[in-house]
Design an enzyme around this catalytic site. Sequence first.
Site, PDB file in Angstrom:
ATOM      1  N   ASP A 346      25.284   7.634  29.457  1.00 16.04           N
ATOM      2  CA  ASP A 346      26.194   8.639  29.977  1.00 16.04           C
ATOM      3  C   ASP A 346      26.159   9.877  29.078  1.00 16.04           C
ATOM      4  O   ASP A 346      26.173   9.768  27.845  1.00 16.04           O
ATOM      5  CB  ASP A 346      27.607   8.049  30.014  1.00 16.04           C
ATOM      6  N   GLU A 381      21.419  10.199  31.668  1.00 20.93           N
ATOM      7  CA  GLU A 381      22.124  11.227  32.425  1.00 20.93           C
ATOM      8  C   GLU A 381      21.945  12.495  31.589  1.00 20.93           C
ATOM      9  O   GLU A 381      22.611  12.669  30.564  1.00 20.93           O
ATOM     10  CB  GLU A 381      23.605  10.893  32.580  1.00 20.93           C
TER      11      GLU A 381
END
Length: 679
Positions: A346, A381
């Site tokens: 993330d 990401e």
Amino acid sequence: MPPASSPRFALSSTPALVPLGGHTDHLGATATAEGVNFAVYSESASAIWVCLFDEQDKEIERFELDMHQDNVHAGLIANIGPGARYGLRADGPYDPDQGYFFDPNKLLVDPYARHLDRVFVRSPRLRLAREDAVDTAELVPKAIVPGGGNDLAQPRKKVPGLYYELNVRGFTMRHPSVQGPLRGTVAGLTTRRVIDHFKHLGVDAVQLMPTAAWIDEGHLPQLGLTNAWGYNPVAYFAVDPRLAPRGPQELRVMTDAYRKVGIAVILDVVYNHTGEGDSEGPILSMMGLDPQTYYRWVEVDGKKRLVNDTGTGNTLRCDHPAVQRLVIESLRYYVEELGVSGFRFDLATILGRDPGFNPEAEMLEKIKADPVLKKAILVAEPWDPGPGGYGLGKFGKEFAEHNDTYRDEIRAFWKGENGKIGALAGKVSGSAEIFDVAGRKPSAGVNMLAVHDGFTLRDLVSYHDKHNEANGEHNRDGHNHNSSWNCGVEGETDDEAINHARKRDVRALLATLFLSRGTPLIQQGDEMYRTQQGNNNAYAQDNEITWVDWENGDGALVDFVGALKSFRKAHPAVSHDHWLTGQDRNGARDVMWLHPDGREMTVADWNDSGASVLGMHLRHKDDEVLVWFNRRVEPVVARLPEGEWAVGIQSDQSFEVAFTEGTATLPPRSVVALVRPRA
């Protein structure tokens, strides 16, 4: 939540610190023949204590760690073993304006804790100033000393053919085969019907949204809401007790079961911030042990302020060796001990900030070079909300990357925006302008149309605007630009024509995804037409908004997604992991782009802002597929290359594709894949 049960530890006599008996090489709690060794990193603590707790959650002993070497405080406590429950306390400077919060009244969770006895909770007492502080032990989870490890697992390195993103609680809470206490847990994912669902879809990589123990954001309790996603971790090694109430072994059982059927388990990990938040957040672990080491700070008018490149109040200091060690060792723990095959990082650019994003930052290089992690599936990401935080295409061949340009351009094409025919071609052929560098392949791009932080596919074609009122922020949260459309009415409707149009559009979107170069990803429930009632930021909805409604799912759509995956797998012309060149090889070109009139696309065709139909003629060895994308609201007659063609798969199965004199009539708002009949 009451403390989870933990193994009792035998006391042959009273626990006692072995003077100078500790060692500093392994951080955390390590059971040995002599007792349990505790080792904690802190550059600024003057003293660190280990506190032992009994089954009634009462502190029974406190020992100061007496070995100090290379900023590690260590100590060996005899007469305890696996199952002992403990927490930490630390002393040192208390000067919030300079980023120091030491306070022995604050019980702290070991950053290397493997198992917690309960979930984290919020309370104003967790942030009281030192002069006003009270003991926080009753509010803080206790770590449980781990026992012997598992047989070391090997990650399933094979490049996935289909990622499936899911939230453990949301996926299992209403599943008919998951009953009683299994609902909402990792164990709930191990039922036969759950696994059969993934096999039917052709999923070979299940991506679990964060499992590390997390805490609610500060504003949620007063709204009666809780964090449903888990993107607010406190203890990186520990699986949240909500998801694994009987301990981390539940995750290992799950990964072993999935490995047996050829499915990799990937964890979404949040090495960018922690739930300790900003200067008003709770003191739970690293903020009370060594805030200068673990977090980024900037000086403003002589005072230290937390850097907020994550938008959550703090930013992990990933260029510090102690943080790098924490990241590497926790990742290896999940691979070797708990059997996961990879990770989705993330806000992965935070891993490479020093302080700006550097693709060759030491943290990223250590992950790529680690002998265990380099065998794992690594997915980035590739962005964060901080300055210069957009890094798509910059993570190197070791990583795959979520491709938001695919999402945005494919949505824009099907929404009807002008001038998108070239973007459509670029995205379905693998986004070569981004990923065709340094030996990377199309599979480096993870193509998605919808993930957790946004509309579901159903909502994408049912809502023009977000509807996040349930989040308690007056609809201010969530993305405002969604490239969504509602087919004529905002939200749910009984209008059969509109509902047909919406399902037709979802099928066209899914067909586009599976017929594109790159690796497809779908989120939970999109294969069964799930809605979140227009909420595009349902992070605080641990309820029916995010719980998949299995009973009312669209079974025909599930079968269609499975058929798309099977078609993709059967046709290397669609899925082979090489870049399309359009150049003649052995008498055939791997791709030709066709106008519906049958001619090859010209410069004028590509520049036609209203162009809405495109043919993609693919060849690989003896496999030949012709894909037509038609976003018009009426049928289109497309002229075909010479020879015999048959329908391989089509998104609108209610419309018969008619073949007449070298043409095919394409359904409105649809994708059709034609194939050469095989002898």
